[in-house]
Design a protein around this motif. Structure first.
Motif, PDB file in Angstrom:
ATOM      1  N   SER A 130       5.358  38.748 -24.687  1.00 46.20           N
ATOM      2  CA  SER A 130       4.370  39.011 -25.722  1.00 46.20           C
ATOM      3  C   SER A 130       3.428  40.173 -25.447  1.00 46.20           C
ATOM      4  CB  SER A 130       3.565  37.745 -25.998  1.00 46.20           C
ATOM      5  OG  SER A 130       3.334  37.682 -27.361  1.00 46.20           O
ATOM      6  N   SER A 132       3.281  42.513 -27.472  1.00 44.53           N
ATOM      7  CA  SER A 132       2.757  42.882 -28.794  1.00 44.53           C
ATOM      8  C   SER A 132       1.442  42.167 -29.082  1.00 44.53           C
ATOM      9  CB  SER A 132       3.789  42.587 -29.886  1.00 44.53           C
ATOM     10  OG  SER A 132       4.125  41.218 -29.922  1.00 44.53           O
ATOM     11  N   GLU A 164       0.158  41.307 -37.120  1.00 42.52           N
ATOM     12  CA  GLU A 164       1.581  41.372 -36.760  1.00 42.52           C
ATOM     13  C   GLU A 164       2.456  40.946 -37.951  1.00 42.52           C
ATOM     14  OE1 GLU A 164       2.523  40.527 -32.787  1.00 42.52           O
ATOM     15  OE2 GLU A 164       4.643  40.168 -33.146  1.00 42.52           O
TER      16      GLU A 164
HETATM   17 MG    MG Z   1       5.994  40.117 -29.574  1.00 40.20          MG
END
Ligand code: MG
Ligand code: ADP
Length: 389
Positions: A130, A132, A164
């Motif tokens: 993760s 992001s 996101e």
């Molecule tokens: Mg991600």
């Protein structure tokens, strides 16, 4: 000097070289590993993530302009965008995570001023740890520091998730952003994905979190993920006719499922069994940790892996090899595939005294089967996002 201080110095120096002044602040937001709770998040269920000591650092200052300029050390690229109306970038897609957060912050009443930023990540990109979410959360905290305005933790996590979902266009759950904001050093988090109630739980004393990377690209992950989501929805649609009031598999008890599962197509039945029992396993894992029962905790990890492999069918040879090698080591409490599956990583909980043997055995056994070296990364449970300088 600590490794983290060296990284922070490097980011500050990069900022000075690029922008000709000291940054006003440096913030960090951690990546995470999913310790328990495979695919339970989108079933409104329970998960157990941990923030890890791999993070995104952002050095930042405000400017008088109405644009933000971000430089990523990992990509060696700069991207500039309007903070008044952030638009999606084709040239530097990585900057969309930053742009999306600026966009969402404005909608929540926090206008980002002109900014200069240097980004540096120690979360491996695209490995299921993760990076992001860490980038989104770090961006929010950088804006909080330069504006002096902020939102509470839960709101920050939800806002980053919206960035996101809506701006980047990835339909991720809330777990990643939530743990990146609210993680606590040395602890795992128990999170109810429906109510967003959470609780921090201690790991067994003297253990570490080891993430092993199969290095298998997760090519199927996207399409198979969507199929699993659809199968869970189908299970709820059918079970609803027999169990009134259920909204998600989270609401189905093991007893109710046993009584009505014959109405489900075989594959859907397997998927539902995994989710219902996995939710239960997360609750049991919390209880085991709260009672200091490390053996029970480890067994639950292994059962989760077996269920992910046989019922949810999201494993692959490489992940099974890693898991089998891990549990063959004395001092490994338990091990399971972590994240979406079809490649990526396993997570194991290993006693500190067994770490060397663990690394050797897993590396040798995996190499013998796969012909390549796995990644073996010993991590610690880190705290959530915040200012580091
Ligand atoms: Mg991600
Ligand atoms: P994961 O979140 O599992 O690491 P994702 O595909 O969701 O994988 O997110 C990875 C993306 O996040 C990268 O391709 C990039 O766009 C962005 N990203 C992550 N770390 C950085 C970084 N240090 N600098 C710039 N962009 C980053």
């Amino acid at each position: 000097m600590q490794k983290e201080d060296i990284r922070i110095d490097a980011v500050v120096n990069e900022f000075k070289d690029r922008f000709g002044c000291e940054p006003a602040c440096v913030v960090q937001a951690p990546g995470r590993v999913e310790v328990m709770g495979g695919h339970t998040d989108y079933n409104d269920g329970f998960v157990m993530p941990t923030a890890i000591n791999r993070n995104i650092l952002i050095a930042a200052s405000a400017t008088q302009e109405d644009t933000a300029t971000a430089y990523s050390r990992n990509f060696d690229e700069t991207s500039t965008f309007s903070v008044i109306k952030p638009e999606r970038s084709q040239d530097a897609p990585w900057s969309n995570y930053i742009r999306g957060v600026v966009d969402q912050l404005a909608k929540a009443g926090i206008q980002t001023p002109g900014m200069q930023m240097v980004v540096d990540g120690s979360v491996p990109l695209g490995s299921g740890l993760s990076s992001s979410a860490a980038l989104e959360v770090a961006t929010a905290f950088a804006v909080y520091e330069v504006t002096g305005q902020s939102l509470p933790g839960k709101e920050t996590a939800l806002l980053c998730q919206r960035a996101e979902n809506q701006f980047v266009g990835v339909n991720s759950g809330i777990m990643d952003q939530f743990i990146s904001v609210l993680g606590q050093e040395g602890k795992a988090m128990f999170l109810d994905c429906r109510s967003l109630d959470y609780q921090h739980v201690n790991y067994p004393a003297g253990t570490r979190i080891v993430v092993c990377d199969s290095k298998k690209p997760r090519t199927l992950a996207g399409s198979e993920y969507n199929i699993r989501r659809a199968q869970c929805e189908e299970a709820v649609r059918i079970l609803k006719q027999h169990i009134p009031g259920i909204k998600a598999l989270r609401d189905v008890s093991a007893e109710d499922l046993a009584a009505h599962e014959s109405k489900l197509p075989e594959v859907v039945r397997k998927r539902a069994r995994h989710i219902v029992r996995e939710n239960d396993r997360v609750l049991q894992a919390v209880r085991a940790l709260n009672h200091g029962d490390s053996a029970a905790f480890g067994d639950l990890l292994n059962e989760s892996h077996a269920s992910s492999r046989d019922l949810y069918e999201i494993s692959c040879d490489e992940l099974n090899w890693l898991q089998e090698a891990a549990v063959s080591v004395d001092g490994c409490l338990g091990s399971r595939l972590s994240g979406a599956g079809f490649g990526g990583c396993t997570v194991s909980i290993v006693r500190e005294g067994a770490l060397e043997q663990f690394e050797r055995v897993v590396t040798e056994r995996f190499r013998a089967k796969a012909g390549i070296e796995p990644g073996v990364d010993v991590m610690s449970a880190a705290g959530g996002a915040g200012r580091v300088r």
